[in-house]
Design a protein around this motif. Structure first.
Motif, mmCIF file in Angstrom:
data_model
loop_
_atom_site.group_PDB
_atom_site.id
_atom_site.type_symbol
_atom_site.label_atom_id
_atom_site.label_comp_id
_atom_site.label_asym_id
_atom_site.label_seq_id
_atom_site.Cartn_x
_atom_site.Cartn_y
_atom_site.Cartn_z
ATOM 1 N N LYS A 7 0.845 -1.185 0.000
ATOM 2 C CA LYS A 7 0.000 0.000 0.000
ATOM 3 C C LYS A 7 0.885 1.240 0.000
ATOM 4 O O LYS A 7 1.586 1.518 0.958
ATOM 5 N N ASP A 8 0.863 1.948 -1.110
ATOM 6 C CA ASP A 8 1.599 3.188 -1.278
ATOM 7 C C ASP A 8 0.584 4.209 -1.783
ATOM 8 O O ASP A 8 0.192 4.184 -2.951
ATOM 9 N N HIS A 9 0.126 5.086 -0.913
ATOM 10 C CA HIS A 9 -0.964 6.000 -1.262
ATOM 11 C C HIS A 9 -0.656 6.837 -2.494
ATOM 12 O O HIS A 9 -1.530 7.062 -3.332
ATOM 13 N N GLY A 10 0.587 7.291 -2.639
ATOM 14 C CA GLY A 10 0.962 8.085 -3.807
ATOM 15 C C GLY A 10 0.864 7.274 -5.080
ATOM 16 O O GLY A 10 0.331 7.738 -6.094
ATOM 17 N N ASN A 11 1.363 6.049 -5.043
ATOM 18 C CA ASN A 11 1.313 5.174 -6.214
ATOM 19 C C ASN A 11 -0.122 4.809 -6.558
ATOM 20 O O ASN A 11 -0.518 4.835 -7.726
ATOM 21 N N ILE A 12 -0.918 4.478 -5.562
ATOM 22 C CA ILE A 12 -2.315 4.112 -5.800
ATOM 23 C C ILE A 12 -3.060 5.282 -6.439
ATOM 24 O O ILE A 12 -3.786 5.106 -7.409
ATOM 25 N N ALA A 13 -2.858 6.480 -5.940
ATOM 26 C CA ALA A 13 -3.543 7.657 -6.497
ATOM 27 C C ALA A 13 -3.113 7.915 -7.940
ATOM 28 O O ALA A 13 -3.918 8.358 -8.764
ATOM 29 N N GLU A 14 -1.865 7.611 -8.247
ATOM 30 C CA GLU A 14 -1.352 7.851 -9.598
ATOM 31 C C GLU A 14 -1.896 6.848 -10.606
ATOM 32 O O GLU A 14 -2.225 7.209 -11.731
ATOM 33 N N ILE A 15 -2.002 5.575 -10.227
ATOM 34 C CA ILE A 15 -2.429 4.564 -11.205
ATOM 35 C C ILE A 15 -3.894 4.163 -11.071
ATOM 36 O O ILE A 15 -4.417 3.505 -11.952
ATOM 37 N N TYR A 20 -8.218 6.085 -15.161
ATOM 38 C CA TYR A 20 -7.598 4.778 -15.374
ATOM 39 C C TYR A 20 -7.494 4.015 -14.069
ATOM 40 O O TYR A 20 -7.326 4.607 -13.011
ATOM 41 N N ARG A 21 -7.567 2.707 -14.158
ATOM 42 C CA ARG A 21 -7.309 1.818 -13.027
ATOM 43 C C ARG A 21 -6.354 0.737 -13.466
ATOM 44 O O ARG A 21 -6.486 0.183 -14.547
ATOM 45 N N PHE A 22 -5.393 0.425 -12.605
ATOM 46 C CA PHE A 22 -4.483 -0.692 -12.842
ATOM 47 C C PHE A 22 -5.297 -1.980 -12.732
ATOM 48 O O PHE A 22 -6.033 -2.176 -11.779
ATOM 49 N N VAL A 65 -7.729 -5.135 -1.429
ATOM 50 C CA VAL A 65 -7.854 -4.230 -0.281
ATOM 51 C C VAL A 65 -7.242 -2.861 -0.528
ATOM 52 O O VAL A 65 -7.563 -1.908 0.172
ATOM 53 N N ASN A 66 -6.369 -2.733 -1.524
ATOM 54 C CA ASN A 66 -5.748 -1.455 -1.834
ATOM 55 C C ASN A 66 -6.397 -0.742 -3.015
ATOM 56 O O ASN A 66 -5.914 0.280 -3.473
ATOM 57 N N GLY A 67 -7.503 -1.284 -3.527
ATOM 58 C CA GLY A 67 -8.235 -0.621 -4.588
ATOM 59 C C GLY A 67 -7.872 -1.041 -6.000
ATOM 60 O O GLY A 67 -8.389 -0.487 -6.959
ATOM 61 N N TYR A 68 -6.981 -2.008 -6.143
ATOM 62 C CA TYR A 68 -6.663 -2.517 -7.474
ATOM 63 C C TYR A 68 -7.777 -3.453 -7.935
ATOM 64 O O TYR A 68 -8.379 -4.163 -7.134
ATOM 65 N N ILE A 69 -8.049 -3.470 -9.236
ATOM 66 C CA ILE A 69 -9.026 -4.399 -9.789
ATOM 67 C C ILE A 69 -8.293 -5.654 -10.256
ATOM 68 O O ILE A 69 -7.307 -5.562 -10.982
ATOM 69 N N ILE A 70 -8.800 -6.804 -9.836
ATOM 70 C CA ILE A 70 -8.238 -8.082 -10.269
ATOM 71 C C ILE A 70 -9.334 -8.837 -11.018
ATOM 72 O O ILE A 70 -10.416 -9.080 -10.475
#
Length: 76
Positions: A7-15, A20-22, A65-70
């Motif tokens: 969990k890296d808030h800066g990275n999550i907000a960027e991608i 767009y979503r990773f 849990v960190n908001g990434y779509i799988i």
């Protein structure tokens, strides 16, 4: 298979943003069983239900849990 996302808030907000979503795709051999297990897990939010796609894939999607779509997919 286990994959750990830190969990890296800066990275999550960027991608993961409004544009767009990773997205990560796991190809499996037993998507129906996995869907049943994940649907019963209260900790997971299902983004899209299990269904056959026109391009020959049966899949569903969850948020981790960190908001990434799988996307969890199996060839039909």
């Amino acid at each position: 298979m286990r994959v750990l996302f830190c969990k890296d808030h800066g990275n999550i907000a960027e991608i993961n943003n409004d544009t767009y979503r990773f997205v990560l795709i796991w190809f499996v051999d037993n998507v129906d069983e996995i869907y049943k297990e994940y649907k019963e897990c209260r900790q997971l939010k299902i983004v899209s239900v299990l269904e056959n796609k026109p391009w020959g894939i049966r899949e569903f999607s969850i948020y981790d849990v960190n908001g990434y779509i799988i996307r969890i997919s199996e060839a039909i």
